[in-house]
Every structure is written in C-alpha cells, then in structure tokens.
Motif scaffolding. Structure first.
Motif, PDB file in Angstrom:
ATOM      1  N   ASN A   1     -21.012 -12.186  65.133  1.00 29.40           N
ATOM      2  CA  ASN A   1     -21.282 -13.070  63.999  1.00 29.40           C
ATOM      3  C   ASN A   1     -21.307 -12.270  62.706  1.00 29.40           C
ATOM      4  OD1 ASN A   1     -23.901 -11.890  63.809  1.00 29.40           O
ATOM      5  ND2 ASN A   1     -24.475 -13.149  65.557  1.00 29.40           N
ATOM      6  N   LYS A   2     -21.637 -12.964  61.643  1.00 27.58           N
ATOM      7  CA  LYS A   2     -21.582 -12.328  60.329  1.00 27.58           C
ATOM      8  C   LYS A   2     -22.526 -11.138  60.243  1.00 27.58           C
ATOM      9  CE  LYS A   2     -22.028 -14.143  55.837  1.00 27.58           C
ATOM     10  NZ  LYS A   2     -22.271 -15.375  55.107  1.00 27.58           N
TER      11      LYS A   2
ATOM     12  N   ARG B   1      -1.019 -18.422  54.307  1.00 32.65           N
ATOM     13  CA  ARG B   1       0.140 -17.877  55.022  1.00 32.65           C
ATOM     14  C   ARG B   1       0.431 -18.699  56.269  1.00 32.65           C
ATOM     15  NH1 ARG B   1      -2.338 -14.101  52.411  1.00 32.65           N
ATOM     16  NH2 ARG B   1      -1.226 -12.368  51.473  1.00 32.65           N
TER      17      ARG B   1
ATOM     18  N   ARG C   1      -6.083 -24.844  45.335  1.00 32.99           N
ATOM     19  CA  ARG C   1      -5.500 -26.178  45.546  1.00 32.99           C
ATOM     20  C   ARG C   1      -6.478 -27.164  46.142  1.00 32.99           C
ATOM     21  NH1 ARG C   1      -3.448 -22.642  49.062  1.00 32.99           N
ATOM     22  NH2 ARG C   1      -3.579 -22.997  51.302  1.00 32.99           N
TER      23      ARG C   1
ATOM     24  N   SER D   1     -17.190 -24.562  56.709  1.00 26.87           N
ATOM     25  CA  SER D   1     -17.890 -24.192  57.932  1.00 26.87           C
ATOM     26  C   SER D   1     -16.894 -23.910  59.042  1.00 26.87           C
ATOM     27  CB  SER D   1     -18.844 -25.297  58.351  1.00 26.87           C
ATOM     28  OG  SER D   1     -18.129 -26.443  58.717  1.00 26.87           O
ATOM     29  N   ARG D   2     -17.289 -22.998  59.932  1.00 29.94           N
ATOM     30  CA  ARG D   2     -16.405 -22.659  61.040  1.00 29.94           C
ATOM     31  C   ARG D   2     -16.411 -23.760  62.095  1.00 29.94           C
ATOM     32  NH1 ARG D   2     -15.440 -16.930  62.960  1.00 29.94           N
ATOM     33  NH2 ARG D   2     -14.660 -16.043  61.058  1.00 29.94           N
TER      34      ARG D   2
ATOM     35  N   GLU E   1      -0.330 -21.845  56.902  1.00 30.48           N
ATOM     36  CA  GLU E   1       0.206 -23.163  56.529  1.00 30.48           C
ATOM     37  C   GLU E   1       1.683 -23.071  56.170  1.00 30.48           C
ATOM     38  OE1 GLU E   1      -1.840 -25.183  53.330  1.00 30.48           O
ATOM     39  OE2 GLU E   1      -3.742 -24.890  54.363  1.00 30.48           O
TER      40      GLU E   1
ATOM     41  N   LYS F   1      -7.980 -23.582  65.333  1.00 31.07           N
ATOM     42  CA  LYS F   1      -7.534 -24.134  64.051  1.00 31.07           C
ATOM     43  C   LYS F   1      -6.090 -24.629  64.164  1.00 31.07           C
ATOM     44  CE  LYS F   1     -10.967 -24.358  61.578  1.00 31.07           C
ATOM     45  NZ  LYS F   1     -11.980 -23.343  61.503  1.00 31.07           N
TER      46      LYS F   1
ATOM     47  N   THR G   1      -0.462  -8.218  50.555  1.00 32.33           N
ATOM     48  CA  THR G   1      -1.752  -8.245  51.246  1.00 32.33           C
ATOM     49  C   THR G   1      -2.881  -8.257  50.232  1.00 32.33           C
ATOM     50  OG1 THR G   1      -1.181  -5.959  51.582  1.00 32.33           O
ATOM     51  CG2 THR G   1      -1.231  -7.342  53.520  1.00 32.33           C
TER      52      THR G   1
ATOM     53  N   LYS H   1      -0.728 -28.782  48.918  1.00 33.97           N
ATOM     54  CA  LYS H   1       0.282 -27.980  49.612  1.00 33.97           C
ATOM     55  C   LYS H   1       0.166 -26.525  49.203  1.00 33.97           C
ATOM     56  CE  LYS H   1       3.624 -28.529  52.497  1.00 33.97           C
ATOM     57  NZ  LYS H   1       3.251 -29.114  53.781  1.00 33.97           N
ATOM     58  N   ASN H   2       0.498 -25.614  50.132  1.00 33.00           N
ATOM     59  CA  ASN H   2       0.426 -24.198  49.777  1.00 33.00           C
ATOM     60  C   ASN H   2       1.520 -23.829  48.779  1.00 33.00           C
ATOM     61  OD1 ASN H   2       2.840 -23.044  51.343  1.00 33.00           O
ATOM     62  ND2 ASN H   2       1.762 -24.328  52.824  1.00 33.00           N
ATOM     63  N   GLU H   3       1.253 -22.768  48.007  1.00 32.70           N
ATOM     64  CA  GLU H   3       2.135 -22.445  46.886  1.00 32.70           C
ATOM     65  C   GLU H   3       3.502 -21.904  47.327  1.00 32.70           C
ATOM     66  OE1 GLU H   3      -0.934 -21.441  47.456  1.00 32.70           O
ATOM     67  OE2 GLU H   3      -1.276 -19.340  46.946  1.00 32.70           O
TER      68      GLU H   3
ATOM     69  N   GLU I   1     -25.618 -21.282  52.173  1.00 30.83           N
ATOM     70  CA  GLU I   1     -25.371 -20.721  53.486  1.00 30.83           C
ATOM     71  C   GLU I   1     -25.981 -21.619  54.529  1.00 30.83           C
ATOM     72  OE1 GLU I   1     -26.598 -16.723  54.096  1.00 30.83           O
ATOM     73  OE2 GLU I   1     -24.866 -15.901  53.035  1.00 30.83           O
TER      74      GLU I   1
ATOM     75  N   PRO J   1     -25.907 -17.839  63.653  1.00 33.04           N
ATOM     76  CA  PRO J   1     -25.784 -16.520  63.013  1.00 33.04           C
ATOM     77  C   PRO J   1     -24.516 -16.330  62.196  1.00 33.04           C
ATOM     78  CG  PRO J   1     -26.284 -16.321  65.357  1.00 33.04           C
ATOM     79  CD  PRO J   1     -25.944 -17.731  65.118  1.00 33.04           C
ATOM     80  N   ASN J   2     -23.581 -17.260  62.265  1.00 38.50           N
ATOM     81  CA  ASN J   2     -22.378 -17.102  61.456  1.00 38.50           C
ATOM     82  C   ASN J   2     -22.645 -17.268  59.974  1.00 38.50           C
ATOM     83  OD1 ASN J   2     -20.285 -16.388  63.086  1.00 38.50           O
ATOM     84  ND2 ASN J   2     -19.967 -18.471  63.813  1.00 38.50           N
ATOM     85  N   GLN J   3     -23.687 -17.973  59.633  1.00 42.35           N
ATOM     86  CA  GLN J   3     -24.089 -18.207  58.241  1.00 42.35           C
ATOM     87  C   GLN J   3     -22.893 -18.543  57.355  1.00 42.35           C
ATOM     88  OE1 GLN J   3     -25.684 -14.310  57.908  1.00 42.35           O
ATOM     89  NE2 GLN J   3     -27.784 -15.004  58.177  1.00 42.35           N
ATOM     90  N   CYS J   4     -22.154 -19.554  57.710  1.00 43.93           N
ATOM     91  CA  CYS J   4     -20.975 -19.918  56.932  1.00 43.93           C
ATOM     92  C   CYS J   4     -21.370 -20.297  55.516  1.00 43.93           C
ATOM     93  CB  CYS J   4     -20.266 -21.110  57.565  1.00 43.93           C
ATOM     94  SG  CYS J   4     -19.701 -20.792  59.205  1.00 43.93           S
ATOM     95  N   GLU J   5     -20.505 -19.948  54.580  1.00 46.86           N
ATOM     96  CA  GLU J   5     -20.748 -20.368  53.197  1.00 46.86           C
ATOM     97  C   GLU J   5     -20.109 -21.735  52.998  1.00 46.86           C
ATOM     98  OE1 GLU J   5     -19.089 -17.007  51.229  1.00 46.86           O
ATOM     99  OE2 GLU J   5     -20.670 -15.795  52.129  1.00 46.86           O
TER     100      GLU J   5
END
Lengths: 314, 374
Positions: free
Chosen positions: B26-27, B341, A68, A308-309, B343, B225, A126, A81-83, A283, A288-292
């Motif tokens: 961390n990652k 979930r 989305r 990003s975090r 949200e 968050k 899950t 909006k979530n599904e 990245e 060090p989190n190396q967020c994608e």
C-alpha cells in the motif's frame, strides 16, 4: 448557427476553439494555465464567446489535455478524449496524407505515426520535461530573452554550439559553461534548439519510421529555430499548420462534430463562466492505500468525485 | 505479490509457523520503502522493503526472503540488502533465505519447527504443499475467470465482488477435498454473471518484469482497469505460475513450456539477460501469432534486463506487426499520464481492428497470404 466546442487544458497553456458545421474555425483562444486549470478554462470560454456571432447553438463539446477530466466536469462535456488522439484527428482532417506528427508542448512531447489517416503508433516522453517547451522557456529567462525572439535569433546563428541534450540539468550547466567561454548568443540559442531536436529524436523517435508529410504542432512550433533544426536533422521538409497552437482543441471539437448524436450536455458559456467551481481533495481513510479523492463542486453541489482505486467514491 | 500470500501462507502454516498475514502493498509501504531503500534501486525492492516494515510492526519475528543470492538479476541480492537495512534500523528478527544454495539450512529450519522429527516434518511438508498447490491453482482459476468475464459484465464490479468473495473462502479453507469441490462452484458462479452482448473485446498481452505484471498495487490495477474498459488483458505470468513453475521449477508450465518459449525467442534474443525478458519476448511473439491486438510491456524504471531487451521488443513488434506500448513504472502517484497513454493505445488498437475488419470483408482471411515467420 450550429457550432462545436473543443477545449484543451494542458499543464502550461489552455486552448479552446469553436468550429462551425463545415468544420471551419470561427473562434480560437490560447492562454497560459498559470497553475490554475479552472480559472484558465473559464478565461478560455470567456474569450471564445467574444468572437462568436450573436446567434449560435452549441451542438457538441469535448475536452482534452492533461486536465481533460476536470475541464470535462466543469462544462459537462459530451466527450473527454486523450490529447494524442485529438492531435491526430485534427492533423488528419486538415492535412490529407499526413504520416507523422511532431507535437511539442509545454510539459510533454509526442510523436504520432499515422498511416492512411489512422494513428498506428505513438510515443510520449516520460516523466522528465527535458526536450519540451518549459525547458526552452527556462533557458530564455536565463539568457534574458523573450521566448518569442528565440526562433529569429537561432536562424541568425553561423555555428550552432553543441549542447548536451539528454537532461535539462546537464544541458543547463553545459549552456552556462559555453556562455562563460564567450560564445555568441545566437549560436547558443541555435544550439539549444538543436539539443531539443536531438533529445526528441533520441527519446521518442527510436525505431519509428518518420515519413513525410510531417506536421509540427504545439506551442514550440512557434519557434522557427526548432523547426529548422528538425528539418536539418531529418533532411525532410516540415509543415507547421495554420492553427498549430490549438490543434488539440480543434481535434476535440472535430470529435464532437463527428461523434455527437442527440443534444449536447454542455451547460452553456454563461453558466460555465459564471459558476462557482471548486475542486477539493481529501485522503480516503478506509484502507492503507489512502487514495487521494478529488471532489468537484459546482455552486455548492458535488458534481463528481474521482481518484479512488476501488471506485467506491465515484 | 498479487495473491501469492494465500498459497505461501498455507504452506508455512502447515510447517508450523505462525504467519503474520501481511497487508497488501500500500501507499505506506511505498513511502517507507522509498525512505530507506537506495535511491537507484528498482520499484519492487522499495515496495517489498516497505511491506517488511509493516510485517515487523505487526509482530513478525522471522522474515523469509525468496531468491537468496542465486537469481540472475540483482534481485538475487535484494533479500540480503533488505535484511541489513532493517537490522541497521534496529529491528530484530530471524532471517531465512530461500534459494538453491540455502536448501540445507531451510531443511534444518523445517526440522526445527517440527520439534526435530523427520517424519512429522515430511508429513507436514507434503500436506502443506498439497494444500498450497490446490489453493494456488484455485486462485489462478478465480483470477483467470475474472479476467475473462470482466470485459463482458453488465454490472460493473460484479467480477471484483465475486473474486473477492472466493479468494477469502480459498484462504479460509484448508481441506484439499473441499478446495477441489469449490472449483465447480466458482466456475458456475462466474458463468452466471449477467453479460452484455458485446462481441469480441480487444485482447492485450501484458509482458515484462514479473513483479510489475503480477502486483496490482504497482501497475495501477491495470488488468482490472482494462477489464472495466471492456478490454481483455492477459498477463504472461500469474502468481501461481511464478511460484511453482518459475521459482520452485517444479513442473513445466503445461500451457507454454519454458523450453518452447526459449526456442521461440531464440532468433531475436539468444539468452536471458536476467529477468523474464526472454520469456516476455516469447510471449510477445506468441501474442502476435494468436491474434492478440496489442502488447503492453511493464517494467520498473532502471530495471537492467528489461531495459536491455526493450529495443528487441520494439523490433519484434514491428516484425510481427503488433502494436506495443512500454510503461516504465516508478514511485509516482500521478496515474493520469499512464492512463493517457493506455487510453490512446486502446484507441489505436480499436481503429486498427476496425480497419482490419473492413479488409476482412473485401479479402476473406483464406485468400490473404500468411505473415512469414522471420
């Protein structure tokens, strides 16, 4: 003519509808995502436009489904909006008195409990795809059957065979074993449908009260075998809505219809279809989190970044 | 785990250790942890193991394991297993296990670090403990103020900026008096944040396994968050409470003593299955009684105590009529599913509240019959 656009891009299929001011569907489209949500969104829009009257104006647009956010950036949607809520909105609006929604799609399955037209509880499978459409798809290929015939074959079965329902891998080896024993194909197919239902009820419906009216929507609802298996297991009648394939998209469009104030931000069908839209990832090297980070580019211009975090790229 | 490093680091420094300030999980620590940990073990094991690689690479020569063998779930064995995994990979280090059974050894270690003198050891321990206690309390204060004000902040990120600033100052300050003084300043600065006029935000209680609730890396920063979405999320356990009330069993938690919590959970869950399950259930019941809008249950995938307690959570939430969402955390980087979930859960909660408000208008609260305690 005023109209509202709803798009639902899932992992397996992409759906879209356009509704008018009276909330009637005037154009709908369902096709496979094939691992490319951007191309699929464009195809959906292209198909939707063909069925529209010559004069129309889009007053609101909304996206839903697992892609989305991406689809929302692509068309500059007003609402993302979530599904789960989208499905609930569509069901409540089209069927008064609905209390339970069973939704089984390609990669996930959901159970939504509704009381007095408001979703009060939900469950979603899950990480594992057991008990979803892709499991049936896979087994259909293995049996050399088109998935569309699955339902009809299941209805012809006299003694559905018991197939392990907990895990796709177990189910598959169980199924192979039973085919090798020489059990009839109809019975195997019906057994698979029952396995899906058992899995669903065990994973999602534990501790939830499923009251009538029960709606069954999502791609798997096309399979009458599964519907009948649900009715058998629950001992209740189950309704499959007219637009079961695109209920999520209808919900999105309805949300746009109800919540829009002011003009729509939607960039228009032509622009959406013709744009050069790309998403690329990198990245972030700063911690060090190396967020994608995902970067969305429209016609050479970066329109959004997310992932990003710490939130510094957004 | 969370900001635990600030207090523990101070304590150890006072005892004469040269502390390698560990990087936050961390990652890379997750990657290393997953590579060398047994496959079926839970997420906290993997992440903490990965953190140890990071610490050893940055020159640590001694590893301290908390909960050496006498914890009620398998966490009790984690230290020793992690220790042998690292040794087999060829790392060389001294290991100290801190648990009830190792108390003599720990005491002798402390003595050794203070060049064999009991007087210095006791002096340093008392001082270190006082500093650690004050730091920890202050960290707790910062976290709780940030949680409280984040849903209301006008400029997004203001609370994060302030907490970052103060956490650093707390970490650098080693005098008890200065720490005490800082408390007032912290409160004033947080109170002066520009706020939106938004009325009561949704309130959610976070319960479950302690590592998952406290460590932001594994729970996708859920508290922050949710705060940014305008929702107040209250964890049932914080790093401060975990360290002093839970692990050290020093003082009973004043807010909600363990004994009282046990008694509250008793009718539905008679004993503790190993983790914080009984406490979590008690907090779930209390959340319902205190008018929270919902409960989110965080647990590592395959966690025995929490899995055992899961059906009880669902039952309790039905009995007390409070929405419940279970999130099972594992090594997945795709946060989209979790956010979907969350949200949807928030949508359910706000619609529920909107309806309750309309009921409120028709039937004032005083005329309604209170929900019976089962």
């Amino acid at each position: 003519m005023k109209c509202y656009l709803g798009i639902d891009v899932g992992s397996i299929s992409a759906k879209g509808v356009v509704i008018d001011d009276d909330r009637q569907v005037i154009s709908d489209c369902y096709l496979r995502t094939l691992g490319n949500p951007i191309a699929a969104t464009k195809d959906v829009l292209r198909n939707l436009r063909e069925n529209l009257p010559p004069r129309f104006s889009v007053r609101g647009s909304a996206t839903t489904g697992s892609a989305r956010r991406l689809a929302g950036i692509m068309i500059n949607a007003d609402i993302v909006k979530n599904e789960i809520i989208a499905h609930a909105v569509a069901a409540c609006h089209r069927y008064k008195g609905v209390q339970t929604i069973i939704e089984i799609g390609g990669q996930d399955s959901k159970l939504i409990i509704i009381r007095d037209s408001i979703p009060v509880d939900f469950a979603m499978n899950t990480v594992c795809a057991a008990g979803t459409g892709s499991f049936l798809d896979h087994q259909a290929i293995r049996l050399g059957l088109p998935i569309e015939e699955f339902g009809k074959l299941a209805l012809k079965a006299d003694n559905p065979v018991h197939i392990a329902s907990r895990c796709t891998v177990f189910a598959e080896s169980d199924m192979i074993h039973k085919t090798q024993l020489g059990i009839e194909r109809n019975d195997i197919v019906a057994g698979l449908c029952e396995a899906i239902v058992r899995n669903y009820l065990n994973v999602l419906a534990k501790g939830k009260e499923m009251k009538s009216l029960i709606l069954f929507q999502g791609g798997v609802a096309a399979n009458t075998g599964v519907k009948v298996a649900f009715e058998k297991a629950l001992g209740m009648r189950i309704e499959v809505p007219e637009y079961f394939l695109v209920m999520g998209a209808i919900g999105a469009a309805l949300l746009a219809r109800f919540q829009m104030q002011g003009p729509s931000k939607f960039i228009g069908f032509d622009r959406s279809v013709d744009q050069e839209f790309q998403s690329r990832g990198f990245e972030c090297p700063d911690c060090p989190n190396q967020c994608e980070i995902v970067e969305a580019v429209r016609d050479g211009e970066v329109v959004a970044r997310y992932g990003s975090r710490c939130g510094k790229w957004e | 785990m969370g900001n635990l490093n600030i207090a523990l680091g101070a304590l150890l420094r006072h005892l004469g250790c040269d502390v390698v300030q560990g990087q936050k999980p961390n990652k890379r620590s997750l990657e290393m942890g997953v590579r060398y940990a047994p496959e079926l073990v839970c997420l906290p094991f993997k992440v903490t193991l990965g953190d140890m690689f990071g610490a050893l690479e940055r020159g640590a020569d001694t590893l301290l394991f908390i909960g050496g063998g006498d914890w009620s779930c398998r966490y009790g064995y984690y230290g020793r297993i992690q220790c042998s995994i690292l040794r087999r990979l060829g790392y060389e280090f001294r290991s100290i296990f801190v648990g009830n059974k190792d108390i003599k050894f720990v005491a002798s270690e402390i003595l050794r670090m203070n060049s064999g003198s009991w007087t210095t050891a006791i002096k340093n321990w008392t001082r270190g403990f006082a500093v650690a206690w004050h730091k920890s309390k202050l960290v707790d204060e910062v976290e709780s103020l940030a949680r409280h004000f984040r849903p209301h902040e006008q400029n997004r990120g203001e609370c994060a900026r302030l907490s970052h600033k103060f956490l650093k100052r707390i970490d650098d300050e080693d005098r008890v008096l200065a720490l005490r003084k800082m408390k007032k300043e912290i409160r004033e600065e947080f109170c002066s944040i520009r706020r939106t006029g938004q009325p009561a935000p949704l309130r959610i209680m976070l319960v479950g396994e302690s590592y998952c609730v406290i460590e932001p890396f594994v729970n996708f920063d859920i508290i922050e968050k949710l705060g940014e979405l305008g929702v107040h999320a209250e964890p049932f356990l914080t790093a401060h409470r975990w360290l002093f009330y839970h692990a050290m069993r020093i003082n009973e938690d004043r807010g909600f003593p363990r004994k009282e919590a046990r008694a509250l959970a008793q009718p539905v869950w008679q004993y503790n299955a190993g983790g914080e399950d009984q406490l979590s259930i008690a907090y779930t019941i209390r959340a319902a009684q205190q008018g929270f809008d919902g409960v989110i249950h965080l647990m590592p995938f395959s966690c025995m105590p929490e899995t055992a307690a899961l059906p009880v959570f669902e039952r309790v939430c039905r009995l007390y009529n409070i929405p419940f969402l279970n999130i099972s955390l594992d090594e997945h980087t795709g946060v989209a599913g979790v956010y979907t979930r969350i949200e949807a859960f928030l949508d359910v909660l706000s619609q529920r509240r909107a309806r309750q408000d309309s009921v409120e208008n028709v039937y004032p609260r005083s005329q309604r019959v209170a929900i019976q305690h089962p």
